[in-house]
Design a protein around this motif. Sequence first.
Motif, PDB file in Angstrom:
ATOM      1  N   VAL A 227      17.338  -2.496 -66.756  1.00  0.00           N
ATOM      2  CA  VAL A 227      16.106  -3.104 -66.612  1.00  0.00           C
ATOM      3  C   VAL A 227      15.590  -2.710 -68.160  1.00  0.00           C
ATOM      4  O   VAL A 227      15.947  -2.203 -68.992  1.00  0.00           O
ATOM      5  CB  VAL A 227      15.204  -2.099 -65.679  1.00  0.00           C
ATOM      6  CG1 VAL A 227      15.855  -2.245 -64.369  1.00  0.00           C
ATOM      7  CG2 VAL A 227      15.452  -0.617 -66.031  1.00  0.00           C
ATOM      8  N   PRO A 228      14.546  -3.786 -68.444  1.00  0.00           N
ATOM      9  CA  PRO A 228      13.895  -4.022 -69.511  1.00  0.00           C
ATOM     10  C   PRO A 228      12.722  -2.458 -69.730  1.00  0.00           C
ATOM     11  O   PRO A 228      11.740  -2.638 -69.600  1.00  0.00           O
ATOM     12  CB  PRO A 228      13.053  -5.021 -69.736  1.00  0.00           C
ATOM     13  CG  PRO A 228      12.811  -5.361 -68.312  1.00  0.00           C
ATOM     14  CD  PRO A 228      13.916  -4.482 -67.481  1.00  0.00           C
TER      15      PRO A 228
ATOM     16  N   GLN B 188      24.294  -7.384 -70.542  1.00  0.00           N
ATOM     17  CA  GLN B 188      24.266  -7.151 -69.159  1.00  0.00           C
ATOM     18  C   GLN B 188      25.650  -7.948 -68.625  1.00  0.00           C
ATOM     19  O   GLN B 188      26.210  -8.819 -69.155  1.00  0.00           O
ATOM     20  CB  GLN B 188      23.306  -8.131 -68.794  1.00  0.00           C
ATOM     21  CG  GLN B 188      22.420  -8.008 -67.274  1.00  0.00           C
ATOM     22  CD  GLN B 188      21.737  -6.834 -67.268  1.00  0.00           C
ATOM     23  OE1 GLN B 188      21.959  -5.886 -67.122  1.00  0.00           O
ATOM     24  NE2 GLN B 188      20.269  -7.042 -67.552  1.00  0.00           N
TER      25      GLN B 188
ATOM     26  N   LYS C 282      22.193  -3.450 -62.975  1.00  0.00           N
ATOM     27  CA  LYS C 282      21.563  -3.976 -63.747  1.00  0.00           C
ATOM     28  C   LYS C 282      20.585  -3.434 -64.685  1.00  0.00           C
ATOM     29  O   LYS C 282      19.698  -2.457 -64.105  1.00  0.00           O
ATOM     30  CB  LYS C 282      20.756  -5.160 -62.902  1.00  0.00           C
ATOM     31  CG  LYS C 282      20.365  -6.366 -63.880  1.00  0.00           C
ATOM     32  CD  LYS C 282      19.815  -7.579 -63.073  1.00  0.00           C
ATOM     33  CE  LYS C 282      19.372  -8.675 -63.990  1.00  0.00           C
ATOM     34  NZ  LYS C 282      18.808  -9.899 -63.173  1.00  0.00           N
TER      35      LYS C 282
ATOM     36  N   SER D 241       6.628  -3.818 -61.417  1.00  0.00           N
ATOM     37  CA  SER D 241       7.709  -4.615 -61.832  1.00  0.00           C
ATOM     38  C   SER D 241       7.477  -6.017 -62.524  1.00  0.00           C
ATOM     39  O   SER D 241       8.409  -6.219 -63.465  1.00  0.00           O
ATOM     40  CB  SER D 241       8.380  -4.879 -60.475  1.00  0.00           C
ATOM     41  OG  SER D 241       8.775  -3.873 -59.577  1.00  0.00           O
ATOM     42  N   ASP D 242       6.573  -6.800 -62.273  1.00  0.00           N
ATOM     43  CA  ASP D 242       6.023  -7.927 -62.968  1.00  0.00           C
ATOM     44  C   ASP D 242       5.908  -7.511 -64.575  1.00  0.00           C
ATOM     45  O   ASP D 242       6.213  -8.151 -65.311  1.00  0.00           O
ATOM     46  CB  ASP D 242       5.057  -8.552 -62.437  1.00  0.00           C
ATOM     47  CG  ASP D 242       5.301  -9.239 -61.113  1.00  0.00           C
ATOM     48  OD1 ASP D 242       6.596  -9.311 -60.760  1.00  0.00           O
ATOM     49  OD2 ASP D 242       4.345  -9.282 -60.074  1.00  0.00           O
TER      50      ASP D 242
ATOM     51  N   TYR E   8      14.352   4.934 -63.487  1.00  0.00           N
ATOM     52  CA  TYR E   8      13.733   3.623 -62.795  1.00  0.00           C
ATOM     53  C   TYR E   8      14.167   3.870 -61.337  1.00  0.00           C
ATOM     54  O   TYR E   8      12.975   3.574 -60.723  1.00  0.00           O
ATOM     55  CB  TYR E   8      14.699   2.397 -63.243  1.00  0.00           C
ATOM     56  CG  TYR E   8      14.174   1.286 -62.708  1.00  0.00           C
ATOM     57  CD1 TYR E   8      13.141   0.744 -62.976  1.00  0.00           C
ATOM     58  CD2 TYR E   8      14.794   0.472 -61.435  1.00  0.00           C
ATOM     59  CE1 TYR E   8      12.487  -0.575 -62.558  1.00  0.00           C
ATOM     60  CE2 TYR E   8      14.062  -0.749 -61.094  1.00  0.00           C
ATOM     61  CZ  TYR E   8      13.079  -1.256 -61.627  1.00  0.00           C
ATOM     62  OH  TYR E   8      12.546  -2.514 -61.091  1.00  0.00           O
TER      63      TYR E   8
ATOM     64  N   GLU F 196      19.192  -3.813 -59.819  1.00  0.00           N
ATOM     65  CA  GLU F 196      18.458  -3.418 -60.976  1.00  0.00           C
ATOM     66  C   GLU F 196      18.280  -1.632 -60.884  1.00  0.00           C
ATOM     67  O   GLU F 196      17.998  -1.173 -59.791  1.00  0.00           O
ATOM     68  CB  GLU F 196      16.893  -3.861 -60.911  1.00  0.00           C
ATOM     69  CG  GLU F 196      17.019  -5.313 -61.275  1.00  0.00           C
ATOM     70  CD  GLU F 196      15.301  -5.896 -61.565  1.00  0.00           C
ATOM     71  OE1 GLU F 196      14.483  -5.226 -60.905  1.00  0.00           O
ATOM     72  OE2 GLU F 196      15.162  -6.824 -62.206  1.00  0.00           O
TER      73      GLU F 196
ATOM     74  N   LYS G 116       9.026  -6.548 -66.224  1.00  0.00           N
ATOM     75  CA  LYS G 116       9.905  -7.957 -66.833  1.00  0.00           C
ATOM     76  C   LYS G 116       9.079  -8.555 -68.025  1.00  0.00           C
ATOM     77  O   LYS G 116       9.966  -9.106 -68.707  1.00  0.00           O
ATOM     78  CB  LYS G 116      10.045  -8.715 -65.530  1.00  0.00           C
ATOM     79  CG  LYS G 116      10.957  -8.363 -64.457  1.00  0.00           C
ATOM     80  CD  LYS G 116      10.967  -9.007 -63.250  1.00  0.00           C
ATOM     81  CE  LYS G 116      12.116  -8.142 -62.141  1.00  0.00           C
ATOM     82  NZ  LYS G 116      11.908  -8.943 -60.812  1.00  0.00           N
ATOM     83  N   LYS G 117       7.915  -8.731 -67.941  1.00  0.00           N
ATOM     84  CA  LYS G 117       7.010  -9.333 -68.925  1.00  0.00           C
ATOM     85  C   LYS G 117       6.837  -8.547 -70.295  1.00  0.00           C
ATOM     86  O   LYS G 117       7.192  -9.205 -71.354  1.00  0.00           O
ATOM     87  CB  LYS G 117       5.750  -9.679 -68.527  1.00  0.00           C
ATOM     88  CG  LYS G 117       4.982 -10.386 -69.381  1.00  0.00           C
ATOM     89  CD  LYS G 117       3.377 -10.963 -68.965  1.00  0.00           C
ATOM     90  CE  LYS G 117       2.651 -11.280 -69.927  1.00  0.00           C
ATOM     91  NZ  LYS G 117       1.155 -11.645 -69.366  1.00  0.00           N
TER      92      LYS G 117
ATOM     93  N   PRO H   5      18.851  -9.356 -73.992  1.00  0.00           N
ATOM     94  CA  PRO H   5      18.733  -9.274 -72.771  1.00  0.00           C
ATOM     95  C   PRO H   5      19.865  -9.958 -71.784  1.00  0.00           C
ATOM     96  O   PRO H   5      20.026  -9.496 -70.915  1.00  0.00           O
ATOM     97  CB  PRO H   5      17.173 -10.112 -72.687  1.00  0.00           C
ATOM     98  CG  PRO H   5      16.738 -10.014 -73.951  1.00  0.00           C
ATOM     99  CD  PRO H   5      18.021  -9.975 -75.024  1.00  0.00           C
TER     100      PRO H   5
END
Length: 353
Positions: free
Chosen positions: A65-66, A177, A63, A146-147, A86, A184, A150-151, A173
Amino acid sequence: MFQLSDYAYDLPPQKIAQTPCKNRSNSRLLHLDRNSGIVAHHQFDDILTLLKDDDLLVINNTKVVPARLFGQKETGGKIEVLIIDYAAGMKHLEKTGFFQCDCLVKASKSPKKGARLYLADTVEARVEQVKGNVFEIRFLNGDKFSDFLKKSGKIPLPPYIKREDPSSGQTDPDDYQTIYASNEGAVAAPTAGLHFTNSLMADLKKKGIEFAPITLHVGYGTFVPVRVQDIREHQIHSEYFSLSKDSADKINRAKHQNRRIVAVGTTSVRTLEFLSDETGFVTAQTGQCDLFIYPGYTFKCVDAMITNFHLPESTLLMLISAFYSREHILDAYQEAINKDYRFFSYGDAMLIE
């Protein structure tokens, strides 16, 4: 065959897909039959009739990741950070409580060791090491990393996909994918998988086709150009992989039963071939894959592959040239250009069998 220029071709810029098809499986599919040499043109969902009832499709469930972050340096200058490992960063987080890994940095003036970077949400980072054009960066928000990602992080699209107007990439996004992405760690999508929809996968399973997921976290190295004239001197990047016992058993069972192993994407091809013994059987394990496949390589596990169209002089073009032949592949690419196929990540696909 071993010269970089052997893998060059001319691609008009307008052939590079900037957005995906509205319906993923409505993309086009170029079918190459290695036995007959026939080139045929299809829609991707024709894969339902092109594949055999007992084929095993190996899919990469990584997956994206941003991993793209924006901020400023201590001097106030703008900075862009791209996380390129990552998986290593998460390992470091588990051991030390801090996310730390190799990154690429874009700035008017590159930061030096010890420099502080100020990112979104008042998160600080520090440059620990500078290794050429790679920066090892520690993010100082600990287990909240991690939070934060994602934000505040953005999906790291390949450099040939342009998003000059930020509002034009609102669906990226989801678009960038696969529908089966679950693990991830990638900074680039395994793009051959972008053509599958839930309904197409359900139809394939009804037909009797089996799926075996593996993980290869695609790194930024997939976009790094080959800089040597003799491709045999190229040092390929290393990427984290994982093959479960369940998937290994499915692959080995298919081999025992003389069923075809169909790899979805070059990432699946590299992982399967890296793990295979001389008879094509695999063992469940995790590790780092650094297999460079180019013409002259003998395939042990993979019988057919689904893949997108790849950049000129890229290691991925060399891989598929090893699977068929450089001449046939370049002829097929020219045919795709003539027939107005869409190229690269958001583009159309090939089935080589």
